[in-house]
Every structure is written in C-alpha cells, then in structure tokens.
Design an enzyme around this catalytic site. Structure first.
Site, PDB file in Angstrom:
ATOM      1  N   VAL A  31       0.838  -1.199   0.000  1.00  0.00           N
ATOM      2  CA  VAL A  31       0.000   0.000   0.000  1.00  0.00           C
ATOM      3  C   VAL A  31       0.878   1.256   0.000  1.00  0.00           C
ATOM      4  O   VAL A  31       0.566   2.245  -0.665  1.00  0.00           O
ATOM      5  CB  VAL A  31      -0.967   0.013   1.213  1.00  0.00           C
ATOM      6  CG1 VAL A  31      -1.754   1.311   1.272  1.00  0.00           C
ATOM      7  CG2 VAL A  31      -1.917  -1.169   1.146  1.00  0.00           C
ATOM      8  N   CYS A  32       1.984   1.196   0.727  1.00  0.00           N
ATOM      9  CA  CYS A  32       2.856   2.373   0.893  1.00  0.00           C
ATOM     10  C   CYS A  32       3.280   3.026  -0.434  1.00  0.00           C
ATOM     11  O   CYS A  32       3.170   4.248  -0.568  1.00  0.00           O
ATOM     12  CB  CYS A  32       4.078   2.017   1.725  1.00  0.00           C
ATOM     13  SG  CYS A  32       3.690   1.383   3.368  1.00  0.00           S
ATOM     14  N   PRO A  33       3.749   2.280  -1.427  1.00  0.00           N
ATOM     15  CA  PRO A  33       4.165   2.950  -2.659  1.00  0.00           C
ATOM     16  C   PRO A  33       3.016   3.632  -3.393  1.00  0.00           C
ATOM     17  O   PRO A  33       3.209   4.664  -4.033  1.00  0.00           O
ATOM     18  CB  PRO A  33       4.795   1.838  -3.504  1.00  0.00           C
ATOM     19  CG  PRO A  33       4.365   0.557  -2.899  1.00  0.00           C
ATOM     20  CD  PRO A  33       4.062   0.842  -1.463  1.00  0.00           C
ATOM     21  N   GLU A  79       0.448   5.088  -1.931  1.00  0.00           N
ATOM     22  CA  GLU A  79       0.201   6.331  -1.187  1.00  0.00           C
ATOM     23  C   GLU A  79       1.273   7.379  -1.489  1.00  0.00           C
ATOM     24  O   GLU A  79       0.961   8.549  -1.699  1.00  0.00           O
ATOM     25  CB  GLU A  79       0.225   6.066   0.317  1.00  0.00           C
ATOM     26  CG  GLU A  79      -0.900   5.256   0.850  1.00  0.00           C
ATOM     27  CD  GLU A  79      -0.808   5.156   2.347  1.00  0.00           C
ATOM     28  OE1 GLU A  79      -1.784   5.534   3.011  1.00  0.00           O
ATOM     29  OE2 GLU A  79       0.250   4.727   2.864  1.00  0.00           O
ATOM     30  N   LEU A  80       2.518   6.944  -1.480  1.00  0.00           N
ATOM     31  CA  LEU A  80       3.613   7.886  -1.714  1.00  0.00           C
ATOM     32  C   LEU A  80       3.593   8.438  -3.136  1.00  0.00           C
ATOM     33  O   LEU A  80       3.885   9.616  -3.354  1.00  0.00           O
ATOM     34  CB  LEU A  80       4.949   7.230  -1.381  1.00  0.00           C
ATOM     35  CG  LEU A  80       5.156   6.978   0.122  1.00  0.00           C
ATOM     36  CD1 LEU A  80       6.297   5.999   0.350  1.00  0.00           C
ATOM     37  CD2 LEU A  80       5.403   8.284   0.856  1.00  0.00           C
TER      38      LEU A  80
END
Length: 193
Positions: A52-54, A56-57
C-alpha cells in the site's frame, strides 16, 4: 496530539533531486528546527518495499508541487534507513516520482515523538500529521494497515487549516472547499445549523 508541539529530532534523509532521475539526490540532515516557520506534513508509513505504501507515496508525490505552492514541505517517514529510501527510490517506478525528503527513523525517535510506533514491531503506523509554522500539530489521520490515504483530501484539509489560521473567528464546515462559505461560531448559531 492535536495542539501539541513538535518535539526535537534529528534524522538523516534521502532528498531526491529535482531532475526526476531515479535514485539521484543527496543525503541530508533534517531537524525539528528545519520544520518550524513553515507548514509541514509528516507522512508515516510502515516500511519500504511494501504494498500500500508505494501507492500512497506516489499519490502524495502527484500533489507535491501543489503543496509546495501552498508553503508546505512534505516529509515521508518510516523506520527504514535513508540508504533503504535511496535504494527504493532507485528501484521503484512509483517511488522514483518522489521529490520530497524521505526521513530515516531507524532509532524510532520521530515515530515515538508522534506516538505512532507499533509496540514490538519497530514499524510506524500509517499516519499523517500536519504541523503549522509554530510547530503545532493541527491535523492528524491514522488508518489501518490495509487502508491507503488520499493526497487530494490532505490538500483540502491543509487549505482549511491555513484558512482558519489566517482568519481567526472563522471555521470551515464539513466538505469545505477553498472559496466556499465559512462559519463564524456565535451564540446566534446555536441550534440553527
């Protein structure tokens, strides 16, 4: 945490250069003193090289120029090192779009300061904090592991926070957009909304 002041920290960061070249940039030191005097977003995420992090970033990177135009600096933060951030920036198409500083918090100082360190895991929660120029937290959002954040909504919230700061006595109602009507809380409004 709302209304609390930013606590002292010193961190190493990977700061991508403005050319857009993946992995290009510098290692820089960032402190709480660098943050004060400007609006800032601290965008915590659990770890580099995740799922999920990439997304969002990448979404936040797409709003970075808008945020910079509003006088806001963005700091992404995870408990990885600044070396890991550089390697991720170099190897991921999504992360390669980032131009804001990527803070390494392997000592957990920043995550502990913001009270988002997952006990026993060494990872930060998926959390966003908006800090005003006085170093005071004005907005916070924490979501569960599988729920990604929306950078356009973050921009809207920061515009509202900036409006309220610049216009004492005014508040922004739900779903307020820049240019929309605001409210002036008073005894006359009680029971009329």
């Amino acid at each position: 945490m709302i209304g609390k002041e930013l606590k002292p920290f010193v961190a190493q960061a990977f700061k991508p250069d403005s050319s857009g070249a993946a992995g290009k940039g510098d290692f820089v030191e960032v402190t709480d003193g660098d943050v004060r005097g400007n609006w800032a977003v601290f965008f915590f995420y659990p770890a580099d090289f995740t799922f999920v992090c990439p997304t969002e970033l990448e979404d936040l990177a797409a709003q970075y120029e808008t945020l910079k135009g509003m006088g806001v600096e963005v700091y992404s933060v995870s408990t990885d090192t600044h070396f890991s951030h550089k390697a991720w920036h170099e190897s991921s198409e999504k992360i390669g779009k980032i131009r804001f500083p990527m803070l390494g918090d392997q000592n957990h100082t920043i995550a502990n300061n913001f009270e988002v360190l997952r006990e026993g895991q060494g990872l930060a929660d998926r959390a966003t904090f908006v800090v005003d120029p006085d170093g005071v937290i004005q907005i916070l959002e924490i979501t569960s592991e599988g729920v990604g954040r929306n950078a356009k909504e973050l921009v809207r919230k920061i515009k509202a926070a900036q409006y309220v700061r610049a216009n004492p006595g005014q508040v922004c109602p739900a779903a307020w957009e820049e240019g929309s009507d605001t409210l002036a809380p008073s005894l006359d409004l009680v029971g009329k909304l």
